[in-house]
Design a protein around this motif. Structure first.
Motif, PDB file in Angstrom:
ATOM      1  N   HIS A  23     -19.777  -9.783  -0.818  1.00  0.00           N
ATOM      2  CA  HIS A  23     -19.163 -10.066   0.596  1.00  0.00           C
ATOM      3  C   HIS A  23     -19.042  -8.819   1.327  1.00  0.00           C
ATOM      4  O   HIS A  23     -19.288  -8.962   2.528  1.00  0.00           O
ATOM      5  N   LEU A  24     -18.269  -7.982   0.745  1.00  0.00           N
ATOM      6  CA  LEU A  24     -17.698  -6.738   1.570  1.00  0.00           C
ATOM      7  C   LEU A  24     -18.986  -5.962   1.968  1.00  0.00           C
ATOM      8  O   LEU A  24     -18.821  -5.233   3.129  1.00  0.00           O
ATOM      9  N   ALA A  25     -20.070  -6.168   1.493  1.00  0.00           N
ATOM     10  CA  ALA A  25     -21.164  -5.069   1.680  1.00  0.00           C
ATOM     11  C   ALA A  25     -21.741  -5.694   3.173  1.00  0.00           C
ATOM     12  O   ALA A  25     -22.221  -4.963   3.742  1.00  0.00           O
ATOM     13  N   GLY A  26     -21.574  -6.809   3.457  1.00  0.00           N
ATOM     14  CA  GLY A  26     -22.126  -7.388   4.648  1.00  0.00           C
ATOM     15  C   GLY A  26     -21.000  -8.052   5.663  1.00  0.00           C
ATOM     16  O   GLY A  26     -21.474  -8.685   6.757  1.00  0.00           O
ATOM     17  N   CYS A  27     -19.529  -7.739   5.336  1.00  0.00           N
ATOM     18  CA  CYS A  27     -18.685  -8.602   6.338  1.00  0.00           C
ATOM     19  C   CYS A  27     -17.545  -7.223   6.532  1.00  0.00           C
ATOM     20  O   CYS A  27     -16.586  -6.899   5.967  1.00  0.00           O
ATOM     21  N   SER A  28     -17.858  -6.671   7.862  1.00  0.00           N
ATOM     22  CA  SER A  28     -16.795  -5.712   8.300  1.00  0.00           C
ATOM     23  C   SER A  28     -15.727  -6.299   8.759  1.00  0.00           C
ATOM     24  O   SER A  28     -14.518  -5.471   8.453  1.00  0.00           O
ATOM     25  N   ILE A  29     -15.546  -7.525   8.924  1.00  0.00           N
ATOM     26  CA  ILE A  29     -14.209  -8.000   9.167  1.00  0.00           C
ATOM     27  C   ILE A  29     -13.305  -8.090   7.931  1.00  0.00           C
ATOM     28  O   ILE A  29     -12.286  -7.651   7.847  1.00  0.00           O
ATOM     29  N   CYS A  30     -13.786  -8.330   6.872  1.00  0.00           N
ATOM     30  CA  CYS A  30     -13.226  -8.538   5.539  1.00  0.00           C
ATOM     31  C   CYS A  30     -12.893  -7.079   4.932  1.00  0.00           C
ATOM     32  O   CYS A  30     -11.886  -6.874   4.530  1.00  0.00           O
ATOM     33  N   LYS A  31     -13.690  -6.023   5.272  1.00  0.00           N
ATOM     34  CA  LYS A  31     -13.447  -4.766   4.952  1.00  0.00           C
ATOM     35  C   LYS A  31     -12.238  -4.453   5.854  1.00  0.00           C
ATOM     36  O   LYS A  31     -11.394  -3.616   5.142  1.00  0.00           O
ATOM     37  N   THR A  32     -12.106  -4.705   6.995  1.00  0.00           N
ATOM     38  CA  THR A  32     -10.961  -4.364   7.864  1.00  0.00           C
ATOM     39  C   THR A  32      -9.596  -4.834   7.351  1.00  0.00           C
ATOM     40  O   THR A  32      -8.654  -4.452   7.108  1.00  0.00           O
ATOM     41  N   PHE A  33      -9.810  -6.300   6.839  1.00  0.00           N
ATOM     42  CA  PHE A  33      -8.676  -6.872   6.186  1.00  0.00           C
ATOM     43  C   PHE A  33      -8.209  -6.355   5.014  1.00  0.00           C
ATOM     44  O   PHE A  33      -7.138  -6.169   4.803  1.00  0.00           O
ATOM     45  N   GLU A  34      -9.357  -5.824   4.151  1.00  0.00           N
ATOM     46  CA  GLU A  34      -8.926  -5.197   2.820  1.00  0.00           C
ATOM     47  C   GLU A  34      -8.106  -3.860   3.302  1.00  0.00           C
ATOM     48  O   GLU A  34      -6.975  -3.762   2.594  1.00  0.00           O
ATOM     49  N   LYS A  35      -8.631  -3.141   4.315  1.00  0.00           N
ATOM     50  CA  LYS A  35      -7.812  -1.876   4.375  1.00  0.00           C
ATOM     51  C   LYS A  35      -6.443  -2.102   5.064  1.00  0.00           C
ATOM     52  O   LYS A  35      -5.353  -1.527   4.793  1.00  0.00           O
ATOM     53  N   GLN A  36      -6.345  -3.095   5.909  1.00  0.00           N
ATOM     54  CA  GLN A  36      -4.936  -3.243   6.662  1.00  0.00           C
ATOM     55  C   GLN A  36      -4.066  -3.989   5.381  1.00  0.00           C
ATOM     56  O   GLN A  36      -3.003  -3.586   5.295  1.00  0.00           O
ATOM     57  N   SER A  37      -4.564  -4.953   4.760  1.00  0.00           N
ATOM     58  CA  SER A  37      -3.807  -5.292   3.555  1.00  0.00           C
ATOM     59  C   SER A  37      -3.271  -4.560   2.694  1.00  0.00           C
ATOM     60  O   SER A  37      -1.981  -4.439   2.012  1.00  0.00           O
ATOM     61  N   LEU A  38      -4.090  -3.371   2.211  1.00  0.00           N
ATOM     62  CA  LEU A  38      -3.447  -2.104   1.159  1.00  0.00           C
ATOM     63  C   LEU A  38      -2.567  -1.342   1.907  1.00  0.00           C
ATOM     64  O   LEU A  38      -1.480  -1.187   1.293  1.00  0.00           O
ATOM     65  N   VAL A  39      -2.379  -1.360   3.168  1.00  0.00           N
ATOM     66  CA  VAL A  39      -1.433  -0.408   4.007  1.00  0.00           C
ATOM     67  C   VAL A  39      -0.317  -1.464   4.049  1.00  0.00           C
ATOM     68  O   VAL A  39       0.741  -0.897   3.995  1.00  0.00           O
ATOM     69  N   ILE A  40      -0.423  -2.609   4.465  1.00  0.00           N
ATOM     70  CA  ILE A  40       0.794  -3.499   4.455  1.00  0.00           C
ATOM     71  C   ILE A  40       1.626  -3.529   3.064  1.00  0.00           C
ATOM     72  O   ILE A  40       2.750  -3.480   3.089  1.00  0.00           O
ATOM     73  N   ASN A  41       0.744  -3.828   2.012  1.00  0.00           N
ATOM     74  CA  ASN A  41       1.181  -3.977   0.767  1.00  0.00           C
ATOM     75  C   ASN A  41       1.920  -2.552   0.399  1.00  0.00           C
ATOM     76  O   ASN A  41       3.117  -2.728  -0.083  1.00  0.00           O
ATOM     77  N   HIS A  42       1.455  -1.668   0.650  1.00  0.00           N
ATOM     78  CA  HIS A  42       1.947  -0.247   0.371  1.00  0.00           C
ATOM     79  C   HIS A  42       3.369  -0.158   1.116  1.00  0.00           C
ATOM     80  O   HIS A  42       4.512   0.363   0.552  1.00  0.00           O
ATOM     81  N   MET A  43       3.509  -0.470   2.266  1.00  0.00           N
ATOM     82  CA  MET A  43       4.526  -0.312   3.321  1.00  0.00           C
ATOM     83  C   MET A  43       5.802  -1.250   2.600  1.00  0.00           C
ATOM     84  O   MET A  43       6.801  -1.051   2.406  1.00  0.00           O
ATOM     85  N   VAL A  44       5.289  -2.440   2.408  1.00  0.00           N
ATOM     86  CA  VAL A  44       6.391  -3.467   1.674  1.00  0.00           C
ATOM     87  C   VAL A  44       6.827  -2.877   0.450  1.00  0.00           C
ATOM     88  O   VAL A  44       8.041  -2.997   0.067  1.00  0.00           O
ATOM     89  N   LYS A  45       5.973  -2.731  -0.440  1.00  0.00           N
ATOM     90  CA  LYS A  45       6.525  -1.962  -1.680  1.00  0.00           C
ATOM     91  C   LYS A  45       7.598  -0.822  -1.579  1.00  0.00           C
ATOM     92  O   LYS A  45       8.519  -0.579  -2.056  1.00  0.00           O
ATOM     93  N   SER A  46       7.053   0.075  -0.487  1.00  0.00           N
ATOM     94  CA  SER A  46       7.777   1.308  -0.271  1.00  0.00           C
ATOM     95  C   SER A  46       9.176   0.842   0.225  1.00  0.00           C
ATOM     96  O   SER A  46      10.195   1.090  -0.289  1.00  0.00           O
ATOM     97  N   LEU A  47       9.238  -0.328   1.092  1.00  0.00           N
ATOM     98  CA  LEU A  47      10.464  -0.930   1.673  1.00  0.00           C
ATOM     99  C   LEU A  47      11.539  -1.515   0.443  1.00  0.00           C
ATOM    100  O   LEU A  47      12.758  -1.364   0.494  1.00  0.00           O
ATOM    101  N   PHE A  48      10.651  -2.110  -0.547  1.00  0.00           N
ATOM    102  CA  PHE A  48      11.481  -2.724  -1.361  1.00  0.00           C
ATOM    103  C   PHE A  48      12.054  -1.904  -2.500  1.00  0.00           C
ATOM    104  O   PHE A  48      13.324  -1.800  -2.831  1.00  0.00           O
TER     105      PHE A  48
END
Length: 91
Positions: free
Chosen positions: A37-62
């Motif tokens: 799916h990611l090979a052909g879907c740039s929107i989901c690739k972007t989602f994955e990158k944003q999700s990684l950043v957000i999850n990292h930030m949340v873990k840091s906050l906790f």
């Protein structure tokens, strides 16, 4: 339609697998489906990158909140929203 073709066009399942992968393990089959799916879907690739950043930030906050009482101030929230909007508008 075979199972591999289904994931190719299913962003909902792909985003679920992206989140599942970040909180635990996904099966080999799920890894293959997500890769296809990611090979052909740039929107989901972007989602994955944003999700990684957000999850990292949340873990840091906790982790930090274990030592301090943390609350995001309004300026930080506005800045974060602005940055997310700018990144999303690029796609």
């Amino acid at each position: 339609m075979n199972e591999l073709k289904k994931i190719q066009y299913n962003c909902r399942k792909a985003t679920f697998l992206i989140e599942k992968k970040q909180i635990g393990k996904i099966t080999i089959r799920e890894k293959i489906e997500l890769s296809i799916h990611l090979a052909g879907c740039s929107i989901c690739k972007t989602f994955e990158k944003q999700s990684l950043v957000i999850n990292h930030m949340v873990k840091s906050l906790f982790n930090a909140s274990q030592h301090h009482s943390l609350k995001l101030d309004d300026d930080f929230k506005k800045d974060l929203q602005k940055r997310l909007d700018e990144k999303l508008s690029q796609f």
